[in-house]
Design an enzyme around this catalytic site. Structure first.
Site, PDB file in Angstrom:
ATOM      1  N   GLY A   1       0.789  -1.243   0.000  1.00 15.08           N
ATOM      2  CA  GLY A   1       0.000   0.000   0.000  1.00 15.08           C
ATOM      3  C   GLY A   1       0.816   1.284   0.000  1.00 15.08           C
TER       4      GLY A   1
ATOM      5  N   ASP B   1       8.580  -7.721   5.315  1.00 13.43           N
ATOM      6  CA  ASP B   1       8.782  -8.358   4.021  1.00 13.43           C
ATOM      7  C   ASP B   1       7.677  -9.402   3.869  1.00 13.43           C
ATOM      8  OD1 ASP B   1       9.518  -9.877   1.860  1.00 13.43           O
ATOM      9  OD2 ASP B   1      11.619 -10.085   2.447  1.00 13.43           O
ATOM     10  N   LEU B   2       6.831  -9.208   2.893  1.00 16.04           N
ATOM     11  CA  LEU B   2       5.661 -10.086   2.720  1.00 16.04           C
ATOM     12  C   LEU B   2       6.047 -11.510   2.336  1.00 16.04           C
ATOM     13  CD1 LEU B   2       3.562  -7.428   0.823  1.00 16.04           C
ATOM     14  CD2 LEU B   2       2.839  -8.484   2.970  1.00 16.04           C
TER      15      LEU B   2
ATOM     16  N   ASN C   1      -2.240  -7.172  -3.030  1.00 16.69           N
ATOM     17  CA  ASN C   1      -1.844  -6.357  -4.184  1.00 16.69           C
ATOM     18  C   ASN C   1      -0.353  -6.382  -4.497  1.00 16.69           C
ATOM     19  OD1 ASN C   1      -2.037  -3.861  -6.015  1.00 16.69           O
ATOM     20  ND2 ASN C   1      -0.721  -3.147  -4.340  1.00 16.69           N
TER      21      ASN C   1
ATOM     22  N   SER D   1      -3.359  -9.569 -13.476  1.00 15.35           N
ATOM     23  CA  SER D   1      -2.814  -8.770 -14.585  1.00 15.35           C
ATOM     24  C   SER D   1      -3.499  -9.155 -15.887  1.00 15.35           C
ATOM     25  CB  SER D   1      -1.319  -9.011 -14.733  1.00 15.35           C
ATOM     26  OG  SER D   1      -0.856  -8.424 -15.929  1.00 15.35           O
TER      27      SER D   1
ATOM     28  N   TYR E   1       5.926 -14.705 -14.239  1.00 15.28           N
ATOM     29  CA  TYR E   1       4.994 -13.682 -13.755  1.00 15.28           C
ATOM     30  C   TYR E   1       3.567 -14.045 -14.169  1.00 15.28           C
ATOM     31  CZ  TYR E   1       2.730  -9.077 -13.335  1.00 15.28           C
ATOM     32  OH  TYR E   1       1.879  -8.051 -13.016  1.00 15.28           O
TER      33      TYR E   1
ATOM     34  N   LYS F   1       0.127 -14.725 -11.944  1.00 15.76           N
ATOM     35  CA  LYS F   1      -1.103 -13.927 -12.069  1.00 15.76           C
ATOM     36  C   LYS F   1      -2.303 -14.784 -12.464  1.00 15.76           C
ATOM     37  CE  LYS F   1       0.572 -10.160 -10.617  1.00 15.76           C
ATOM     38  NZ  LYS F   1       0.104  -9.612  -9.342  1.00 15.76           N
TER      39      LYS F   1
ATOM     40  N   ILE G   1       0.191  -0.043 -16.310  1.00 22.96           N
ATOM     41  CA  ILE G   1      -0.084   1.129 -15.481  1.00 22.96           C
ATOM     42  C   ILE G   1       1.218   1.898 -15.265  1.00 22.96           C
ATOM     43  CG2 ILE G   1      -1.091   1.934 -13.304  1.00 22.96           C
ATOM     44  CD1 ILE G   1      -3.034   0.278 -15.075  1.00 22.96           C
TER      45      ILE G   1
HETATM   46  N1  NAD Z   1       2.024  -1.439 -12.849  1.00 21.05           N
HETATM   47  C1  NAD Z   1       1.544  -2.256 -13.782  1.00 21.05           C
HETATM   48  O1  NAD Z   1       1.653  -2.001 -14.980  1.00 21.05           O
HETATM   49  C2  NAD Z   1       0.821  -3.509 -13.371  1.00 21.05           C
HETATM   50  C3  NAD Z   1       0.064  -4.179 -14.344  1.00 21.05           C
HETATM   51  C4  NAD Z   1      -0.623  -5.336 -13.995  1.00 21.05           C
HETATM   52  C5  NAD Z   1      -0.557  -5.802 -12.696  1.00 21.05           C
HETATM   53  N2  NAD Z   1       0.188  -5.137 -11.782  1.00 21.05           N
HETATM   54  C6  NAD Z   1       0.228  -5.691 -10.416  1.00 21.05           C
HETATM   55  O2  NAD Z   1      -0.195  -4.695  -9.506  1.00 21.05           O
HETATM   56  C7  NAD Z   1       0.399  -4.912  -8.245  1.00 21.05           C
HETATM   57  C8  NAD Z   1       1.049  -3.617  -7.764  1.00 21.05           C
HETATM   58  O3  NAD Z   1       2.026  -3.266  -8.705  1.00 21.05           O
HETATM   59  P1  NAD Z   1       2.647  -1.802  -8.789  1.00 21.05           P
HETATM   60  O4  NAD Z   1       2.964  -1.585 -10.218  1.00 21.05           O
HETATM   61  O5  NAD Z   1       1.808  -0.848  -8.073  1.00 21.05           O
HETATM   62  O6  NAD Z   1       4.037  -2.054  -7.985  1.00 21.05           O
HETATM   63  P2  NAD Z   1       4.991  -1.018  -7.227  1.00 21.05           P
HETATM   64  O7  NAD Z   1       6.347  -1.628  -7.301  1.00 21.05           O
HETATM   65  O8  NAD Z   1       4.788   0.351  -7.722  1.00 21.05           O
HETATM   66  O9  NAD Z   1       4.474  -1.108  -5.723  1.00 21.05           O
HETATM   67  C9  NAD Z   1       4.554  -2.328  -5.028  1.00 21.05           C
HETATM   68  C10 NAD Z   1       4.543  -2.077  -3.536  1.00 21.05           C
HETATM   69  O10 NAD Z   1       4.695  -3.351  -2.907  1.00 21.05           O
HETATM   70  C11 NAD Z   1       5.758  -3.301  -1.969  1.00 21.05           C
HETATM   71  N3  NAD Z   1       6.446  -4.586  -1.934  1.00 21.05           N
HETATM   72  C12 NAD Z   1       6.987  -5.266  -2.981  1.00 21.05           C
HETATM   73  N4  NAD Z   1       7.556  -6.384  -2.549  1.00 21.05           N
HETATM   74  C13 NAD Z   1       7.389  -6.435  -1.199  1.00 21.05           C
HETATM   75  C14 NAD Z   1       7.761  -7.353  -0.192  1.00 21.05           C
HETATM   76  N5  NAD Z   1       8.458  -8.454  -0.460  1.00 21.05           N
HETATM   77  N6  NAD Z   1       7.409  -7.078   1.088  1.00 21.05           N
HETATM   78  C15 NAD Z   1       6.723  -5.957   1.388  1.00 21.05           C
HETATM   79  N7  NAD Z   1       6.343  -5.050   0.480  1.00 21.05           N
HETATM   80  C16 NAD Z   1       6.658  -5.283  -0.814  1.00 21.05           C
HETATM   81  C17 NAD Z   1       6.700  -2.206  -2.475  1.00 21.05           C
HETATM   82  O11 NAD Z   1       7.490  -1.667  -1.431  1.00 21.05           O
HETATM   83  C18 NAD Z   1       5.706  -1.204  -3.044  1.00 21.05           C
HETATM   84  O12 NAD Z   1       5.270  -0.289  -2.075  1.00 21.05           O
HETATM   85  C19 NAD Z   1       1.389  -6.065  -8.436  1.00 21.05           C
HETATM   86  O13 NAD Z   1       0.791  -7.260  -8.028  1.00 21.05           O
HETATM   87  C20 NAD Z   1       1.620  -6.065  -9.935  1.00 21.05           C
HETATM   88  O14 NAD Z   1       2.024  -7.317 -10.420  1.00 21.05           O
HETATM   89  C21 NAD Z   1       0.871  -4.001 -12.067  1.00 21.05           C
END
Ligand code: NAD
Length: 255
Positions: A18, A67-68, A94, A146, A159, A163, A192
């Site tokens: 988040g 760390d998730l 997410n 995704s 990946y 998904k 995105i």
């Molecule tokens: N951005 C895109 O184009 C896109 C497209 C399709 C799906 N998604 C999916 O949307 C979701 C969010 O993606 P996003 O682009 O916002 O990513 P992002 O990297 O901008 O944000 C991810 C957040 O998750 C946290 N995070 C990651 N790994 C972690 C861990 N091991 N422990 C704790 N926190 C952790 C990060 O610190 C960050 O705040 C993901 O599941 C991604 O696969 C993104």
């Protein structure tokens, strides 16, 4: 401007990842709904900054630094949340990562590590929080998948597998918990333009091609374009919707 759903007021929403990207937009949007938002993220400082900035709303934001992929810590943190905070009504799984590999040139550890973040933490969060959501009378679970599940990309095999796993989890879990008034849905975003995507993967040519040629709608997708779908799926306005995956990608993927 997001619509305000009165039933989201004071609901407890847990969002993994988040602090940045899509999750950050969701944290801010649920704060605006005057919900209580719990962030689980390893970017603790950014979570605190968002919490501070959201003080303008009558909401509450709790930030947990972890760390998730560390299941033991995740379970302990969720136990602590159940003890200290109101029951979680809305779970948003997410956080995820999208590393690229040439063909299958990745180790078994790389594969497993990716599943640990993109799939296992989704399962653990649901497992640990389901009982309290049932006791609270129901809830909504939303998982970020995704649109690549439909498109397929040669350098994103692992990946895509994670998904697609999420969509499978959503369909079965929705069957299992519907009788407890818990709905389970997925959102499948398109490409995105988050800060990380722009830094790591987006080139001007790829972005232009996506918007002008591959999407039906020639719009740039930012986290803001996703927020409405998550709010809707969280609120009672979607009370008859479960077991679904909503693709939010400006018409790129053909399912
Ligand atoms: N951005 C895109 O184009 C896109 C497209 C399709 C799906 N998604 C999916 O949307 C979701 C969010 O993606 P996003 O682009 O916002 O990513 P992002 O990297 O901008 O944000 C991810 C957040 O998750 C946290 N995070 C990651 N790994 C972690 C861990 N091991 N422990 C704790 N926190 C952790 C990060 O610190 C960050 O705040 C993901 O599941 C991604 O696969 C993104």
């Amino acid at each position: 401007m997001n619509p305000i759903y009165p039933d989201l007021k004071n609901k407890h929403v847990l969002i993994t990842g988040g602090s940045n990207g899509i999750g950050e937009a969701l944290t801010r949007a649920f704060a605006e709904q005057t919900a209580e938002v719990t962030i689980l993220d390893r970017d603790y400082q950014k979570g605190l900054t968002i919490a501070k900035e959201c003080e303008k709303y009558p909401c509450k934001i709790n930030v947990y630094d972890l760390d998730l992929t560390d299941t033991k810590t995740l379970v302990e943190t969720l136990k602590q949340i159940k003890k200290d905070k109101p029951p979680v009504n809305i779970i948003i799984n997410n956080a995820g990562y999208d590393p690229r590999y040439e063909l299958l040139e990745m180790s078994e550890k790389d594969w497993n590590d990716l599943f640990q973040l993109n799939v296992v933490h989704y399962f653990i969060t649901c497992r640990e929080l389901l009982e309290s959501a049932i006791a609270a009378g129901g809830g909504s679970i939303i998982m970020t998948s995704s649109h690549l599940v439909w498109i397929g990309k040669p350098d994103l095999i692992a990946y895509n597998a994670t998904k697609a796993a999420i969509i499978g989890m959503v369909r079965s879990l929705a069957e299992a918990v519907g009788k407890h008034n818990i709905r389970v849905n997925a959102v499948a975003p398109g490409w995105i333009m988050t800060e990380r995507q722009l830094k790591q993967w987006v080139t001007p040519e790829a972005k232009q091609k996506t918007i002008a040629e591959l999407q039906c709608l020639a719009i740039e997708l930012t986290p803001q374009e996703l927020v409405g779908t998550y709010l809707f799926l969280a609120s009672d306005s979607s009370k008859a919707i479960t077991r679904q995956t909503i693709v939010v990608d400006a018409g790129y993927a053909h399912s």
